[in-house]
Design a protein around this motif. Structure first.
Motif: not given
Length: 177
Positions: A148-177
């Protein structure tokens, strides 16, 4: 001076708990150590410098600024530090951000797979008993609590990874006109 060192070397040395001394406060509570060859190494003493002495040679002073208009009048005469390197170009930074996002995504996928395996083996709080646990129920309870402790720890890890991914927006390729 050598006479003083040889006299010190012949005195008894006592161990009082974690302290070693040749003059214990309470000799009854200390144990004498066997005589050993004691080496005394005298350290170097810093030389006193006069109050108005110049800076040491290790801190160079510049009389003229390295870049025109770079030194402010209030900073004149103070040692300068090297210029901070400019930020990396946007292209390099976006590549680094993309690499970091890829690594975070891979870590998130691994953590989700680990969580799925842990939840499956946990079996809603009733995992299968091992042979050693049939006679000792406390071992079983300890293993279930660890799962149970390992499950809870892994869930917290997943939450922190998701927060970190939310801080890094998806890069879109920019094309110059």
């Amino acid at each position: 001076m050598s006479a003083a060192l040889s006299a010190q070397a012949q005195q008894a040395v006592y161990r009082c708990g974690q302290e070693y001394t040749n003059a214990p406060r309470e000799p009854a509570l200390c144990e004498p150590l066997a005589p050993q060859a004691i080496t005394v190494i005298s350290g170097t003493r810093p030389t006193p410098s006069p109050a108005g002495a110049a800076l040491p040679a290790a801190v160079p002073r510049r009389s003229t600024p390295a870049e025109p208009g770079a030194a402010a009048p209030e900073l004149a005469g103070q040692p300068r530090t090297p210029a901070v390197p400019a930020r990396t170009p946007d292209v390099q930074q976006s590549e680094r951000d993309a690499q970091a996002r890829t690594i975070l995504t891979q870590e998130l996928d691994k953590a989700r797979a680990q969580l799925a395996q842990l939840v499956q083996s946990y079996n809603q709080g009733e995992p299968e008993k091992w042979a050693a646990e049939t006679r000792n129920h406390q071992k079983y309870l300890d293993r279930v609590a660890g799962m149970l402790a390992a499950i809870q720890r892994t869930e917290r890890d997943i939450d922190s990874l998701q927060r970190e991914l939310a801080r890094r927006p998806v890069q879109t390729s920019r094309s110059s006109p």
